[in-house]
Every structure is written in C-alpha cells, then in structure tokens.
Design a protein around this motif. Structure first.
Motif, PDB file in Angstrom:
ATOM      1  N   PRO A  94      42.073  37.258  47.721  1.00 52.62           N
ATOM      2  CA  PRO A  94      43.247  36.459  48.093  1.00 52.62           C
ATOM      3  C   PRO A  94      44.217  36.204  46.941  1.00 52.62           C
ATOM      4  O   PRO A  94      45.404  35.987  47.172  1.00 52.62           O
ATOM      5  CB  PRO A  94      42.629  35.151  48.590  1.00 52.62           C
ATOM      6  N   ASN A  95      43.726  36.121  45.715  1.00 53.06           N
ATOM      7  CA  ASN A  95      44.621  35.991  44.558  1.00 53.06           C
ATOM      8  C   ASN A  95      43.941  36.647  43.354  1.00 53.06           C
ATOM      9  O   ASN A  95      42.883  37.276  43.485  1.00 53.06           O
ATOM     10  CB  ASN A  95      45.011  34.523  44.292  1.00 53.06           C
ATOM     11  N   ASP A 141      48.637  32.635  42.058  1.00 53.00           N
ATOM     12  CA  ASP A 141      48.096  33.496  41.007  1.00 53.00           C
ATOM     13  C   ASP A 141      48.190  32.807  39.651  1.00 53.00           C
ATOM     14  O   ASP A 141      49.054  31.958  39.405  1.00 53.00           O
ATOM     15  CB  ASP A 141      48.868  34.815  40.950  1.00 53.00           C
ATOM     16  N   ARG A 181      39.006  32.366  52.424  1.00 50.51           N
ATOM     17  CA  ARG A 181      40.350  32.841  52.705  1.00 50.51           C
ATOM     18  C   ARG A 181      40.287  34.296  53.187  1.00 50.51           C
ATOM     19  O   ARG A 181      39.389  35.056  52.804  1.00 50.51           O
ATOM     20  CB  ARG A 181      41.237  32.779  51.455  1.00 50.51           C
ATOM     21  N   ASP A 182      41.276  34.657  53.988  1.00 51.00           N
ATOM     22  CA  ASP A 182      41.437  36.061  54.331  1.00 51.00           C
ATOM     23  C   ASP A 182      41.901  36.810  53.081  1.00 51.00           C
ATOM     24  O   ASP A 182      42.621  36.261  52.227  1.00 51.00           O
ATOM     25  CB  ASP A 182      42.473  36.230  55.435  1.00 51.00           C
ATOM     26  N   GLY A 224      42.809  43.391  54.391  1.00 48.68           N
ATOM     27  CA  GLY A 224      42.072  42.287  53.791  1.00 48.68           C
ATOM     28  C   GLY A 224      41.057  42.729  52.768  1.00 48.68           C
ATOM     29  O   GLY A 224      40.127  41.980  52.441  1.00 48.68           O
ATOM     30  N   SER A 234      43.851  39.892  50.865  1.00 53.62           N
ATOM     31  CA  SER A 234      45.170  40.501  50.864  1.00 53.62           C
ATOM     32  C   SER A 234      45.005  42.011  51.047  1.00 53.62           C
ATOM     33  O   SER A 234      43.894  42.523  51.151  1.00 53.62           O
ATOM     34  CB  SER A 234      45.905  40.184  49.560  1.00 53.62           C
ATOM     35  N   GLY A 235      46.117  42.730  51.056  1.00 49.82           N
ATOM     36  CA  GLY A 235      46.055  44.161  51.337  1.00 49.82           C
ATOM     37  C   GLY A 235      46.166  44.420  52.830  1.00 49.82           C
ATOM     38  O   GLY A 235      46.078  43.508  53.671  1.00 49.82           O
TER      39      GLY A 235
END
Length: 567
Positions: free
Chosen positions: A163-164, A242, A152-153, A159, A155-156
């Motif tokens: 991801p979670n 999450d 997965r890419d 990146g 977050s932020g």
C-alpha cells in the motif's frame, strides 16, 4: 597537567543553575531502576533460558546493589520471534519463563525486599499468533476482526504491490500480503517491525479498551507500573503517506517533518486514558515511555502531568563522548522536562543498543552501530570500560531517575564474536546479516567464574554463548574488590541515596572546554561531579573529600576519561 581550580570560587568559575531541587517527591522522580532481560538473568530449571524463578532467587543481589526497582522485559506467552516482544497473550506467562504464580511470587518477593516492579507492555503490535490476528486472517476484508489491525488493499493493477513504501525498522518492507480464506492473494497488513508483529489499529475503540483491561490485570496483581514499548508509534498519520526519510527519529534534523508512523499527536490521548487508570490505584503507580523522539521539548510532551511519569533520555544515551555534547544534552533535557514539571530519566544501556562499555570504546562521533560482528571494527575494550565507568559516575550524580541494564554493573562488554548461526535478532535475518543486531548485548549473566555457564544455570548451553572474558567479570570475581566495576556501582548508589542526589539541584561549573563539572545540592550537602575529557590530568584540591572516583587511586589528579564526586 591542567592547573584548574576546582574549588569553585567566583573569580575562577561561573555557576549556572540548570535544575532546581525537588525534595520529597514521588518515588519515580529519583529512583534507580534495574532492567532485567528475563531469558538472560538466571536459569533455574537448567534449560539454557532464564526464567522467573531464577529472577526471584537472585533478587537479594539487587537489594545489595542498591537499586530501587526492577523493570522486567516481556515474559508473556509468545512464539519468541522477537525475544518476547511478539506477544500472543498479555495476561499470562510464557512457559519458558514459568507460570503466572511465579510472576506473583516474584512481585511479592520484590516488595518484601523493598523493590518496586515495572513490567514491559507492548501495545504497538501483537504476535501474528495472537488470537485476534488469527481471527483477522480468517475474516473478510472490512470485517471487525481486521479493523483491530492495519489491513489495506495493495497498490498496482491487481493489488500486488504494498500500500505504501514504508520500511520495517528491522529491514525490508513493512507490509506483508495475506492469503485470503478462499486461497486467493489478498490484503496487506502493516508491521513496522517483523512480519510476525502486526501493528494494531489504535483508532479502534476495542483496541483501546482491551489495553486498559490489560493494565488493570497487572495492576491488580501488584505491579508498580509499566515500561511502554514503542510508545511513540501507536498512531499513524491519516492516509499512511509515503515516507523516504530516516526511520530513527533521532537522525532527523530540527526542520524535518516527523515520519508518519512516529510521534503523531494522537498518541497523547491514549496515554491520558492510561494515566487515569493508574491514578485509580493506590501507591504511586508509574509508566515510563520508550519514545525515540526529538527535539527534547517534543519528547517532554510524553511526561506532562496527565501522561507518563518518566521517559527514557535517548539523546543522552547517544551523545558523543565530548564535554560539550553531553553538556548540551543535559541542558536541553532539563529545560524541556522542567517546563512540564517532570523528572529527567537517564540511561546509558539497554537491550536494544550496544553496551556502553563497548560503544564508548569506538571512535568518538561515529554513528552508533546496530550490533558489532567479528569482522567489524572492534571497540577498544580498556578505553570503553574506562569511559563507561566515568559516564555512569556522571549519570548517577544527575538529579532525576536513572536506569541500569543488567550486567553493566559488571562492566560487561558487547559480545562481538558471536557466530552468525547463533544470532536470533530478526534484524540480522531481515537484513541478510548487514546489521548484526542486538544479540551481543543480551548475553546471559555471569555469576560464578568456575560454575557451569558461569553460574547462569546448570545447563552448559545457554541460549546465547557467553564470551570467555565474562568469566573474569563474574559477580563472584568482583565482590569485595574495591577496584571492580561492581563495587564502583555499589558505592555510587549508596552515596547517591545517602545524600539524596536524585532529588537535588544542579548547577554547571565552568572549568574549561575539556572538563564537564556540576554542583549537585541536596539539603545542606553539595557534591561536585567532574569529568575530565582532556588529554592532561586535572589537579584536584587537597581540602575536598573524594566521595567516589570512577578509577582507583586518583591521588589528587583526575586523569583523562575519569570522573569524581567531591564533597
């Protein structure tokens, strides 16, 4: 002394049928299966690590013990980051353990001795050195190679965050970021265990097809079935939401949502497909699920008639040493499994938990530790062994299947004084030593007190050091001693088989709050098993024969933390 009538008259007891007899069923409904941890069983080549030829040489010991089958923990090619549960090739043998023809010889010799063979299958994840994952690292995001795993890419803004918020069972984050082929920071991959164990994407048809072929590869070589690792973890919830609750399913209360990484309904489609593969082979092939799932009726979904044949009873393993807690676990298990016409499969120890000879020597009702270190509260060794012998005497009377873990028949305790520098469990390293992990239950077997490494092998440096106490518990020190734990297990297994207790009916017998008692009836024979949890001895009737007792010389009285079979 408690003046309890154990005769079972209508005036003094209340019998309640818990489970009906199931005579003449498939072998796995009543089998006793012995788990071998290959690197710790027997070392034939003297390199300090157990191997397949060592196992083959010691198989007559298991025949004499009286078990029906063996389960082999992973022996496949692997970097051994998690003692073989990080598989790099599912169709071979790790050179540390031997060659593929050694596996063939082991299977053939087991069958000559009348022992069936189950092998471990690890489908939730591969090694990061598996050819598929190496191809995924070389491929671009969105490629077919990456779709076999869960990339997965991040977050932020760039990146840079996972991801979670999922955490690894072994500690730390469940995500690791990769470096893309062009050298830039890239996607993240999921690993519910160690970073060297990337999770497979079981929504991918290629993954499903590959594992069906792996099943056939080993079935064609003659194995009788599979123990399936992390059977409840293959399918993840859509969107990977999450999760901040406990990772251990058995810590959930009844009204909590299931974690998005465990026990998703989609796993059952996978196992129905596998069931069809096994059913296409002769000889009653079987699968057992390592599914840490509650409540019991949810766990029973894995053993419906078109999925697994068995599932480990972890609620029983974790039940506190109290009559009511064990009775409740037994009752719930039969209620749920009988509803789907499946056997209940009992277990007290394995390679992932503190050995029950030590676990039961800890204060009753406290959470089960993930390993014990020298600075931790220590088990009461004598009390733990006494309760362990009683617990096994109870377990082996219960109808259904049962699993034994290598060395428990010797009363082996957990090794609690291992130096930190020899520990190898990734849990220890990923938690910076906060959790000691599972090395203490994986110590090499002691066979001969006065031999090098207690007879485990010719080398004097086994992969984990053996405690000095293991010498007095070696096989050659216990054979022929009627008071030994080894001879207790042999008696229990012999009587269980002679009387077909694994196929019997079970009824509770009310003998008081601190006494757990059952009648096990098979054919015309009824055996009463009694376990005394109270502080005072229980008077036994003079006109009933003692078939087996967990402690020697009970002399008409059943002491505390002792179990007996009466006829």
């Amino acid at each position: 002394m408690q003046d309890i009538n154990v005769q079972g008259t209508a005036e003094t007891t209340t019998d309640v049928q818990v489970h009906d007899a199931h005579p003449g069923g498939e072998w796995w409904r009543s089998a006793v299966i012995y788990q071998i941890y290959p690197r710790s069983w027997a070392d034939a080549d003297g390199n300090g690590i157990g191997d397949l030829p060592g196992i083959t040489a010691r198989l007559p010991y298991l025949k004499a013990l009286g078990v029906d089958a063996v389960w082999l923990s992973p022996f496949y090619p692997s970097p051994q980051a998690d003692a073989g549960y990080d598989v790099s090739d599912y169709r071979g043998v790790e050179p540390l353990f031997g060659r593929l023809d050694d596996a063939d010889t082991l299977i053939a010799r087991s069958h000559e001795l009348g022992l069936r063979v189950l092998v471990d299958l690890v489908p939730n994840h591969t090694s990061d050195e598996h050819a598929w994952f190496q191809a995924a690292l070389r491929a671009a995001p969105g490629s077919a190679e990456r779709e076999r795993y869960i990339f997965r890419d991040g977050s932020g803004a760039h990146g840079e965050l996972p991801p979670n918020n999922w955490e690894s069972v072994f500690g730390g984050a469940a995500w690791t970021r990769v470096t893309e082929p062009d050298g830039t920071p890239g996607q993240w991959y999921l690993h519910l265990f160690d970073s060297k164990q990337p999770d497979l994407n079981w929504q991918n048809p290629q993954v499903r097809s590959e594992f069906e072929d792996i099943l056939r590869f080993w079935l064609d070589r003659g194995v009788d079935g599979f123990r399936v690792d992390v059977a409840h973890g293959l399918i993840k919830a859509d969107g990977l939401p999450d999760w901040s609750g406990p990772l251990n399913m058995l810590e959930l209360s009844g009204d909590q949502t299931r974690p998005p990484m465990w026990d998703q309904d989609g796993v059952h489609e996978v196992y129905r497909d596998w069931h069809r593969v096994l059913a296409s082979y002769p000889g009653e092939r079987a699968m057992v699920a390592e599914a840490w799932v509650q409540p019991a009726d949810r766990a029973a979904l894995y053993v419906r008639d078109d999925e697994f044949q068995q599932a480990f009873n972890f609620e029983f393993l974790q039940a506190p040493w109290r009559a009511r807690d064990l009775a409740d676990a037994i009752d719930r298990s039969y209620l749920a499994n009988d509803a789907v016409d499946a056997p209940t499969t009992w277990v007290l120890s394995n390679h992932d938990v503190v050995r029950h000879a030590s676990r039961l020597g800890l204060p009753v009702g406290e959470p089960r530790p993930n390993g014990i270190g020298v600075d931790d509260p220590q088990p009461d060794a004598a009390l733990g062994l006494r309760r362990a012998r009683a617990a096994t005497t109870l377990m082996l009377a219960l109808p259904g299947g049962a699993y034994l873990y290598q060395g428990e028949e010797l009363g082996l305790p957990e090794a609690t004084a291992l130096p930190d520098e020899v520990r190898q469990d990734p849990t220890f390293h990923r938690t910076a030593g906060r959790e000691k992990g599972r090395d203490g239950c994986r110590i090499p077997m002691p066979w001969e007190k006065d031999a090098t490494s207690y007879g485990f092998g010719e080398g004097d440096q086994p992969w984990l050091p053996q405690p000095e106490a293991y010498g007095d518990l070696a096989v050659d020190q216990q054979e022929g001693d009627p008071a030994s734990t080894l001879e207790l297990y042999r008696r229990l297994l012999r009587v269980r088989r002679d009387l077909d207790l694994g196929e019997g009916a079970l009824a509770t017998v009310d003998l008081g709050d601190d006494v757990l008692a059952y009648d096990v009836t098979s054919g015309s024979q009824t055996v009463r098993v009694i376990v005394n949890f109270g502080a005072q001895p229980v008077q036994l009737p003079a006109d009933r024969e003692v078939l087996v007792a967990s402690e020697p010389d009970i002399a008409g009285q059943l002491p505390t933390d002792t179990a007996v079979w009466l006829q």
